[in-house]
Each structure stands twice: as C-alpha cells, then as structure tokens.
Scaffold this motif. Structure first.
Motif, PDB file in Angstrom:
ATOM      1  N   SER A 110       9.169 -31.168   9.566  1.00  0.00           N
ATOM      2  CA  SER A 110      10.188 -30.605   8.675  1.00  0.00           C
ATOM      3  C   SER A 110      10.196 -31.436   7.401  1.00  0.00           C
ATOM      4  CB  SER A 110      11.569 -30.610   9.330  1.00  0.00           C
ATOM      5  OG  SER A 110      12.011 -31.918   9.581  1.00  0.00           O
ATOM      6  N   ILE A 116      10.306 -26.096   7.914  1.00  0.00           N
ATOM      7  CA  ILE A 116      10.289 -26.582   9.293  1.00  0.00           C
ATOM      8  C   ILE A 116       9.282 -25.724  10.035  1.00  0.00           C
ATOM      9  CG2 ILE A 116      12.209 -25.126  10.033  1.00  0.00           C
ATOM     10  CD1 ILE A 116      13.071 -27.531  11.797  1.00  0.00           C
ATOM     11  N   LEU A 133      15.377 -30.276  12.705  1.00  0.00           N
ATOM     12  CA  LEU A 133      16.439 -29.766  11.847  1.00  0.00           C
ATOM     13  C   LEU A 133      17.604 -30.753  11.807  1.00  0.00           C
ATOM     14  CD1 LEU A 133      17.656 -27.514  10.106  1.00  0.00           C
ATOM     15  CD2 LEU A 133      18.472 -26.449  12.230  1.00  0.00           C
TER      16      LEU A 133
END
Length: 162
Positions: free
Chosen positions: A56, A68, A84
C-alpha cells in the motif's frame, strides 16, 4: 508466515510483479520520496521468501491513500486490511483526520467495507473521516553506517504554548 514492514527504496524493483499500477505510482516519484520518513511511503507484506506479496502507498502531503494491492492468491487473509490500517494510522499521525483516495486506483468495494465513502461532490473520489484525535508524530530515519541497519523513529510533536 506474513511479515509487515514499511517499504524501502530497494522494494521498488518488485512492484512490477505485484501490479503495473503500483509500479507506475512508484516510478512517478523520485526514489528520495520513498524513504521511510519521506513524503510518500508505503507498507509491504512479505511471505517466507521476503519478497513482497502485497503493498500500500500513501502521501502525507495530500492525505491521500494512493494504492493498495494484494496478489490474488493471498487475498481474503486480512493482509489488505492490515496494510490499510498501517496507511490510515500513518496519515493520521501526520495530522490528516480526513483522508482521500482515487477510486480508479483502489479496490472501491474493499474501502467502502472499511468505512470509506464516496465523495458526493467529486466523482471517482473516496474519503474517510476519523472523528478521534490524531497524534502528530515526527519521523526520523536512523541508520548505522557500519552495519547498514536502519530504524524509523516516531516522536510525538508538542506544540509550543504562548
């Protein structure tokens, strides 16, 4: 076992194997920007062979989640969720309570599942607003010249009071 860590400039060579999108993002910015305490950073998930299987990217100047990606055979194991989480925490540490993303560069349904929403006034954009307090951090990359080992240090910033 999957190991998560912040990207290094040496990881950029592996982006082609993950996704042409990731490679394009990495090449769009100078290698100096990808140092751990730079304007752009990212996180990788590596398998047993230490080769990245997911990544990411985010930008602390704009508060934007750039990309991502998780290789298909590793999806559904929580790897994307952890990447994330790392990106969101890093952006919050740089003072961003509202984060944005370009839906064309990201798995839109994945982000919506993780409390992101479509921006009403801007087509193709996603956002996430954190209502909790952010803790601004200052980042420093320290490297031992003899061993080549490095470490990212994050220190809480304290504003001076008048």
């Amino acid at each position: 076992m999957i190991a998560f860590r912040q990207i290094r400039s040496s990881d950029l060579a592996h982006w082609r194997t993950l996704s042409p999108q990731l490679e394009a993002i990495a090449r769009a910015h100078s290698a100096d920007h990808w140092v751990p305490a730079g304007a752009y950073t990212g996180w990788v998930a590596c398998g047993d062979d230490a080769i990245p299987i997911a990544a990411s990217f985010a930008c602390c100047r704009s508060g934007e989640l750039l990309s991502i990606f998780v290789r298909r055979e590793f999806r559904g194991r929580g790897i994307g969720r952890e990447l994330l989480r790392q990106a969101e925490a890093w952006l919050r540490s740089h003072g961003w309570s509202e984060m944005t993303a370009d839906a064309s560069m990201l798995p839109e349904q994945f982000l919506i599942h993780h409390q992101w929403s479509r921006e009403a006034d801007t087509a193709g954009r996603l956002k996430k607003i954190h209502s909790g307090a952010s803790i601004p951090l200052e980042e420093h990359w320290l490297e031992d010249a003899e061993t080549g080992c490095g470490r990212l240090i994050r220190l809480g910033r304290v504003d001076k009071f008048n």
